[in-house]
Scaffold this active site. Sequence first.
Site, PDB file in Angstrom:
ATOM      1  N   HIS A  53      -1.439   0.919   6.002  1.00 43.42           N
ATOM      2  CA  HIS A  53      -0.868   1.606   6.915  1.00 43.42           C
ATOM      3  C   HIS A  53       0.191   2.633   6.899  1.00 43.42           C
ATOM      4  O   HIS A  53       0.309   3.484   7.567  1.00 43.42           O
ATOM      5  CB  HIS A  53      -0.246   0.412   7.852  1.00 43.42           C
TER       6      HIS A  53
ATOM      7  N   HIS B 124      -3.115  -4.296   2.836  1.00 47.55           N
ATOM      8  CA  HIS B 124      -3.485  -3.856   4.060  1.00 47.55           C
ATOM      9  C   HIS B 124      -2.171  -3.250   4.669  1.00 47.55           C
ATOM     10  O   HIS B 124      -2.422  -2.049   5.397  1.00 47.55           O
ATOM     11  CB  HIS B 124      -4.037  -5.067   4.718  1.00 47.55           C
ATOM     12  N   GLU B 125      -1.075  -3.648   4.447  1.00 47.23           N
ATOM     13  CA  GLU B 125       0.137  -2.975   5.101  1.00 47.23           C
ATOM     14  C   GLU B 125       0.671  -1.771   4.662  1.00 47.23           C
ATOM     15  O   GLU B 125       1.017  -0.872   5.268  1.00 47.23           O
ATOM     16  CB  GLU B 125       1.264  -4.011   5.271  1.00 47.23           C
TER      17      GLU B 125
ATOM     18  N   GLY C  18       1.023 -10.073   9.619  1.00 52.34           N
ATOM     19  CA  GLY C  18       1.605  -8.872   9.055  1.00 52.34           C
ATOM     20  C   GLY C  18       1.869  -7.732  10.063  1.00 52.34           C
ATOM     21  O   GLY C  18       1.245  -7.677  11.102  1.00 52.34           O
TER      22      GLY C  18
ATOM     23  N   GLN D  18       2.588   0.401  13.487  1.00 51.96           N
ATOM     24  CA  GLN D  18       1.838  -0.174  14.446  1.00 51.96           C
ATOM     25  C   GLN D  18       2.756  -0.097  15.784  1.00 51.96           C
ATOM     26  O   GLN D  18       1.936  -0.552  16.910  1.00 51.96           O
ATOM     27  CB  GLN D  18       1.208  -1.616  13.977  1.00 51.96           C
TER      28      GLN D  18
ATOM     29  N   CYS E 208      -7.341  -6.366  12.135  1.00 50.06           N
ATOM     30  CA  CYS E 208      -6.106  -5.816  12.193  1.00 50.06           C
ATOM     31  C   CYS E 208      -5.704  -5.541  13.897  1.00 50.06           C
ATOM     32  O   CYS E 208      -6.581  -5.487  14.740  1.00 50.06           O
ATOM     33  CB  CYS E 208      -6.333  -4.265  11.916  1.00 50.06           C
ATOM     34  N   LEU E 209      -4.307  -5.745  13.992  1.00 49.39           N
ATOM     35  CA  LEU E 209      -3.855  -5.827  15.402  1.00 49.39           C
ATOM     36  C   LEU E 209      -3.976  -4.566  15.901  1.00 49.39           C
ATOM     37  O   LEU E 209      -3.905  -4.551  17.336  1.00 49.39           O
ATOM     38  CB  LEU E 209      -2.240  -6.366  15.360  1.00 49.39           C
TER      39      LEU E 209
HETATM   40  O1  GNR Z   1      -2.976 -10.507  11.510  1.00 53.74           O
HETATM   41  C1  GNR Z   1      -3.532  -9.833  10.527  1.00 53.74           C
HETATM   42  N1  GNR Z   1      -4.398 -10.276   9.869  1.00 53.74           N
HETATM   43  C2  GNR Z   1      -5.108 -10.274   8.767  1.00 53.74           C
HETATM   44  C3  GNR Z   1      -6.080 -10.851   8.035  1.00 53.74           C
HETATM   45  C4  GNR Z   1      -6.715 -10.311   6.903  1.00 53.74           C
HETATM   46  C5  GNR Z   1      -6.258  -9.384   6.317  1.00 53.74           C
HETATM   47  C6  GNR Z   1      -5.113  -8.638   6.814  1.00 53.74           C
HETATM   48  C7  GNR Z   1      -4.488  -9.012   8.192  1.00 53.74           C
HETATM   49  S1  GNR Z   1      -3.216  -8.234   8.649  1.00 53.74           S
HETATM   50  C8  GNR Z   1      -3.177  -8.213  10.439  1.00 53.74           C
HETATM   51  C9  GNR Z   1      -2.113  -7.838  11.088  1.00 53.74           C
HETATM   52  C10 GNR Z   1      -2.284  -6.247  11.134  1.00 53.74           C
HETATM   53  O2  GNR Z   1      -2.919  -5.618  11.558  1.00 53.74           O
HETATM   54  N2  GNR Z   1      -1.325  -5.792  10.148  1.00 53.74           N
HETATM   55  O3  GNR Z   1      -1.160  -4.569   9.954  1.00 53.74           O
HETATM   56 NI    NI Z   2      -3.418  -3.897  10.391  1.00 57.04          NI
END
Ligand code: GNR
Ligand code: NI
Length: 175
Positions: free
Chosen positions: A144, A140-141, A46, A51, A98-99
């Site tokens: 952000h 999670h997104e 995601g 980001q 999270c990236l």
């Molecule tokens: O790649 C991603 N893997 C992930 C694994 C578990 C819960 C959330 C994520 S999102 C993350 C990519 C990212 O930072 N998205 O904002």
């Molecule tokens: Ni993230």
Amino acid sequence: MALREIIILPDRQLRLVSKPVEKVTTEIRKLADDMFETMYDAPGIGLAAIQVAQPLRLITMDLAKKSEDGETRPQPRVFINPEIVSSSEELSVYEEGCLSIPEYYEEVERPAQVRIRFTDLDGKVHEEDAEGLFATCIQHEIDHLNGVLFVDYLSKLKRDRVIKKFTKAARRAAE
Ligand code: GNR
Ligand code: NI
């Protein structure tokens, strides 16, 4: 398509509250395309527009798993102006990453199911139930988009430790 740079902690842009997408323009489509390329390249499941330093309520996602024939077919999905309509009482725990916080993983507890409303690239509004990894990832997104990071759910000790580590790394890189 083009790769965009993913901003990482402690970049303060990650704390911005992103603005709604008013209209799906050519520019928004280009941004979504670039976000997919960036997300697949990372790789991640995601990506929120902030980001890649664009404070807009736009998310790309691909949760494709290997199917029975062992092939993985891309399942790109775009969520514009996503909202959580309702959340389950039941919680579930996933190890999140999270990236924007590379190579750091911790368990986070969130509602196990959420109902979401969002607009697609054709401007059509959808409502959909999410569970499992989809529920975790969309929460999670959406966080952000509101300037919230998964480390905000950890103990103050763990959060401060990871923020300090990335702040030091950024300082070293700037020297
Ligand atoms: O790649 C991603 N893997 C992930 C694994 C578990 C819960 C959330 C994520 S999102 C993350 C990519 C990212 O930072 N998205 O904002
Ligand atoms: Ni993230």
